[in-house]
Structures are given as C-alpha cells and as structure tokens.
Write a protein that holds these residues in place. Structure first.
Motif, mmCIF file in Angstrom:
data_model
loop_
_atom_site.group_PDB
_atom_site.id
_atom_site.type_symbol
_atom_site.label_atom_id
_atom_site.label_comp_id
_atom_site.label_asym_id
_atom_site.label_seq_id
_atom_site.Cartn_x
_atom_site.Cartn_y
_atom_site.Cartn_z
ATOM 1 N N ALA A 27 1.775 -27.527 -4.736
ATOM 2 C CA ALA A 27 0.747 -28.493 -4.337
ATOM 3 C C ALA A 27 1.326 -29.873 -4.074
ATOM 4 C CB ALA A 27 -0.326 -28.577 -5.420
ATOM 5 N N GLY A 28 2.626 -30.028 -4.297
ATOM 6 C CA GLY A 28 3.271 -31.310 -4.012
ATOM 7 C C GLY A 28 3.407 -32.229 -5.209
ATOM 8 N N PHE A 29 3.224 -31.694 -6.423
ATOM 9 C CA PHE A 29 3.292 -32.516 -7.629
ATOM 10 C C PHE A 29 4.370 -31.987 -8.579
ATOM 11 C CE2 PHE A 29 -1.219 -32.525 -6.286
ATOM 12 C CZ PHE A 29 -1.300 -33.853 -5.905
ATOM 13 N N ALA A 30 5.026 -32.902 -9.284
ATOM 14 C CA ALA A 30 6.047 -32.515 -10.255
ATOM 15 C C ALA A 30 5.414 -32.430 -11.638
ATOM 16 C CB ALA A 30 7.187 -33.528 -10.263
ATOM 17 N N PRO A 31 5.571 -31.309 -12.346
ATOM 18 C CA PRO A 31 4.988 -31.202 -13.689
ATOM 19 C C PRO A 31 5.673 -32.147 -14.664
ATOM 20 C CG PRO A 31 6.416 -29.329 -13.226
ATOM 21 C CD PRO A 31 6.304 -30.093 -11.950
ATOM 22 N N ASP A 32 4.892 -32.705 -15.580
ATOM 23 C CA ASP A 32 5.453 -33.549 -16.637
ATOM 24 C C ASP A 32 5.924 -32.701 -17.812
ATOM 25 O OD1 ASP A 32 4.844 -36.221 -15.510
ATOM 26 O OD2 ASP A 32 2.773 -35.563 -15.716
ATOM 27 N N VAL A 33 5.179 -31.626 -18.103
ATOM 28 C CA VAL A 33 5.505 -30.745 -19.224
ATOM 29 C C VAL A 33 5.335 -29.303 -18.750
ATOM 30 C CG1 VAL A 33 4.931 -30.039 -21.577
ATOM 31 C CG2 VAL A 33 4.676 -32.450 -20.903
ATOM 32 N N ILE A 34 6.264 -28.439 -19.150
ATOM 33 C CA ILE A 34 6.129 -26.996 -18.922
ATOM 34 C C ILE A 34 6.146 -26.332 -20.289
ATOM 35 C CG2 ILE A 34 7.110 -24.925 -17.864
ATOM 36 C CD1 ILE A 34 8.455 -26.722 -15.798
ATOM 37 N N ILE A 35 5.117 -25.531 -20.552
ATOM 38 C CA ILE A 35 5.023 -24.846 -21.832
ATOM 39 C C ILE A 35 4.775 -23.362 -21.594
ATOM 40 C CG2 ILE A 35 2.547 -25.318 -22.047
ATOM 41 C CD1 ILE A 35 3.017 -25.619 -25.081
ATOM 42 N N GLY A 36 5.435 -22.495 -22.351
ATOM 43 C CA GLY A 36 5.207 -21.064 -22.177
ATOM 44 C C GLY A 36 6.387 -20.236 -22.624
ATOM 45 N N ASP A 37 6.322 -18.942 -22.295
ATOM 46 C CA ASP A 37 7.396 -18.015 -22.637
ATOM 47 C C ASP A 37 8.611 -18.181 -21.738
ATOM 48 O OD1 ASP A 37 5.649 -16.873 -24.500
ATOM 49 O OD2 ASP A 37 4.811 -15.542 -22.993
ATOM 50 N N MET A 38 8.452 -18.932 -20.656
ATOM 51 C CA MET A 38 9.513 -19.173 -19.676
ATOM 52 C C MET A 38 9.925 -17.891 -18.949
ATOM 53 S SD MET A 38 9.713 -22.376 -20.113
ATOM 54 C CE MET A 38 9.098 -23.524 -21.347
ATOM 55 N N ASP A 39 9.002 -16.932 -18.857
ATOM 56 C CA ASP A 39 9.341 -15.670 -18.219
ATOM 57 C C ASP A 39 8.810 -15.554 -16.799
ATOM 58 O OD1 ASP A 39 6.684 -15.542 -18.880
ATOM 59 O OD2 ASP A 39 6.750 -13.490 -19.656
ATOM 60 N N SER A 40 7.870 -16.413 -16.413
ATOM 61 C CA SER A 40 7.296 -16.296 -15.072
ATOM 62 C C SER A 40 7.330 -17.618 -14.326
ATOM 63 C CB SER A 40 5.853 -15.785 -15.161
ATOM 64 O OG SER A 40 5.057 -16.656 -15.932
ATOM 65 N N VAL A 41 8.238 -18.489 -14.710
ATOM 66 C CA VAL A 41 8.400 -19.780 -14.047
ATOM 67 C C VAL A 41 9.754 -19.782 -13.353
ATOM 68 C CG1 VAL A 41 9.310 -20.790 -16.175
ATOM 69 C CG2 VAL A 41 8.399 -22.290 -14.394
ATOM 70 N N SER A 42 9.832 -20.427 -12.204
ATOM 71 C CA SER A 42 11.065 -20.404 -11.407
ATOM 72 C C SER A 42 12.119 -21.338 -11.991
ATOM 73 C CB SER A 42 10.757 -20.811 -9.967
ATOM 74 O OG SER A 42 10.415 -22.187 -9.897
ATOM 75 N N ASP A 43 13.374 -21.079 -11.616
ATOM 76 C CA ASP A 43 14.465 -21.982 -12.012
ATOM 77 C C ASP A 43 14.229 -23.378 -11.447
ATOM 78 O OD1 ASP A 43 15.582 -19.798 -13.212
ATOM 79 O OD2 ASP A 43 17.212 -19.547 -11.754
ATOM 80 N N GLU A 44 13.682 -23.441 -10.224
ATOM 81 C CA GLU A 44 13.414 -24.739 -9.594
ATOM 82 C C GLU A 44 12.472 -25.569 -10.453
ATOM 83 O OE1 GLU A 44 11.300 -26.591 -5.561
ATOM 84 O OE2 GLU A 44 11.299 -24.437 -5.937
#
Length: 373
Positions: A209-226
C-alpha cells in the motif's frame, strides 16, 4: 482436461504462493483450504492445484475449495501424501482427469472437484457442524478459566522504540478483504499518520500500500525478507513453553528482535501491545473475529481473541468491510464542475491557437449567412 506444467511443492501453502506462476502446478498439503489461502492461490495465476489432503473434510464448510473452483482453478483433491515423495520441485508433470503423471509414471490420483460437488459437500458439512462447534465452545471455556486474569491485570508487553502512547495505531492482518479495506484507509493513514503494526504478512500488505511498518509482530513465517529488512521493530511471537521458531529466521537474516511468549494469536498480541502501550485508538484491518474465520484458521477455540477484544474494545475500531461501507458517486455539483473545467480548457485552446480561432470565425460567418444576419 489435460494440463502440463511445472510442479511447485509446498506443505505451507502461504509460503508456496509467493513462487507460483500461471505455468505451474501447485502441489499442496492443506486440509480444509481457507478463504485467504484460496484467494492467494487465485491471485498467483496458477490454473491447477493438486492437494494431498482433503480440501473440504466436512468438519465445517470451508470456503477455499469453492473459491478456487468458481475462479476456474482445477482442483485435484485428496491425491495422497505419496505425491510429495514421488515428485520434486521443478518436475514437469501432466495432470489429466485427476491423475498426475511424471513422464509415463502415474504418481498420484485424486478427485477433480467441481462447483457442484463442492456445494453438495459444503451442505453436508453444515449439517454436521454442531459437533465441531461443541468442541470449539468447550476449548474456549477452558481457556477463559485459565486466562481470565488477562481482564483484571495488565499484560506484560514489550517496550517499543516507536512512541505509541496517545497516538492512533493501525494493526494490519492478512485476513479476508484486507487489501480492499487497507486501500480504503489510505487517506486516513496519510492524514493521521498512525503507528503501523503488521502482523506477519500484514507487514507486506502495508508495503504494497506504500507504507513502511513501524512494528512487525508474529511467528515470522509468512512475512517476506523485504518486510523484515524494512527497518521495522521486530517482535517474535514465542510459545508459552519458550519455543521460538521465528527466532531462527531472524538469526539467519542477521536481524535483531525481541520475543513475546503467549498462548494467544499474533494478532491478539498486536492489539494488546497497542492497548497496553497507551494507544488512543486502535484500528484493525483483516483480523479474524467470527466463528467461521476462527475455524478457517484451524483454531480450536477463540478464548484469547474473545478476552483481548473485551479488554481493548473501548479503543478498538474494526475496519473489516470498510471498503463496502460507502462508495462515492459523482453528484450534480461534481458534474457541473467537470463541465466547467472542460469549457475552461477549451477556452484556453481557443485563446492560444490561431487555427482554432480562424475555424471558429469561419463557422460564425456561415451561421450568420444561414440566418440572414
């Protein structure tokens, strides 16, 4: 129908969809395909899906198989676990009438599901859903008994670098209609500039959507390396017994991040983080809030989500379906403005173009001659 393509194997469908294309045959092992997974498979452009498991087991009326069939994706169901033993990623295979061929070797046989057969199976699943609902309710009550202190005591949440107290927080989960709802909130994000929390793949939705996340929370299994390398603060969701599989991925990427052990879901933790950190308002996109969505996520109960929403409810705004709430259409005033703008453009063209002025003069002379003036 006979179809030839490149086999792409993945027991975790949400990881597999990232590398699928129109010329591939997706080989998955996904019992009761959920709506979000099916929509991701359709979006990948794949035309054939071979499922080692049952796409619609009958435990509840899972929607994924129907979404695939209605989108024209050919679904070979219950092909058996041996398909993963006899195929390798990248093999050229032929799928013909439910049979998967590798050269002249028959490697698997399944049932080709149609819209009609799926609808019939879903009707039967609806009739037997009571048993699943009973088990779901029992699990929920047991969890409520164990974790009711969540309502009466504050949760011990990680301290974040980004300042949350007194601000709006947007929590994005990759659930049903998350893209459309997030798109509808773009003006809100640009104007209010809330803290952006991506729950696993929700971080990628924010980037899209053109926005940079401030925080990522989770199992880290379905999020991209980018997304993980975007500069966001990373919080790994660990199990209550201390196991933390997501830590291995961060270590492999050379990234640092905190951890948070909890029996709840990652989206529950995101809501709690915002609430306990003093957020003024929490806006949730794509979260799972009803019984069908909980079963789609293979949840045995919804107690943690129930408790968290009871706790944060006074500050929570659920944006599910916001894209359908209101769609503006041009009114009379808008149409008048469009016409005036067009006339203004035409006037400018006339003013700056000698040829256009000469043509209009000629037209005017002919009109005067026609009326006899």
């Amino acid at each position: 129908m006979r179809y030839q393509g490149t086999a792409r194997l993945g027991r975790r469908t949400k990881d597999l969809v990232r590398r699928l294309g129109a010329d591939d045959v997706a080989v998955i092992d996904h019992e009761d395909i959920d709506r979000v997974t099916a929509e991701a498979l359709v979006a990948s452009g794949v035309e054939v899906v071979v499922n080692a498991a049952s796409s619609l087991s009958g435990a509840y009326p899972a929607l994924g198989a129907l979404i695939l069939a209605r989108a024209g994706v050919r679904l070979v169901d219950a092909a058996g676990p041996a398909v993963f033993e006899r195929l390798r990623d990248g093999d050229e295979v032929v799928v013909d009438a439910g049979v998967v061929w590798l050269g002249r070797e028959r490697v698997a046989t399944g049932q080709v599901l149609t819209v009609e057969s799926i609808e019939s199976a879903m009707e039967q699943a609806r009739e037997g859903v009571g048993e699943s609902l009973d088990a779901f309710a029992r699990n929920t009550i047991e969890f409520l008994e164990r974790e009711k202190s969540l309502l009466t005591e504050g949760a011990d949440v990680p301290v974040t670098r980004v300042h949350i107290a007194g601000r709006h927080v947007l929590v994005v989960v990759r659930g049903h209609d998350y893209r459309e709802d997030l798109r509808a909130l773009v003006p809100y994000v640009r104007e209010v500039r809330p803290v952006l929390i991506g729950v696993d793949g929700g971080a990628d939705a924010l980037l899209e959507a053109g926005f940079a996340p401030d925080v990522i929370i989770g199992d880290m299994d379905s999020v991209s390396d980018e997304a993980l390398r975007s500069g966001a603060e990373l919080i790994v969701h660990a199990y209550p017994d201390g196991r933390c599989p997501g830590r291995e991925r961060l270590d492999a990427l050379g990234l640092d991040g905190g951890s948070w052990a909890s029996a709840g879901t990652s989206e529950d933790l995101a809501l709690l983080l915002a609430y306990e950190s003093g957020a003024d308002l929490i806006v949730a996109v794509g979260t799972h809030v009803n019984l069908h969505e909980m079963m789609d996520k293979n949840r045995k109960g919804m107690a943690s989500t129930f408790l968290v929403r009871l706790k944060v409810g006074q500050r929570l705004v659920d944006a599910k379906g916001v894209n359908k709430l209101y769609r503006s259409s041009p009114g009379p005033r808008d149409l008048v403005l469009i016409v005036l703008a067009a006339l203004a453009v035409f006037a400018v063209i006339v003013f700056i173009s000698n040829d256009v002025r000469a043509m209009l003069g000629l037209v005017l002379l002919r009109l005067r001659a026609w009326v006899g003036v």
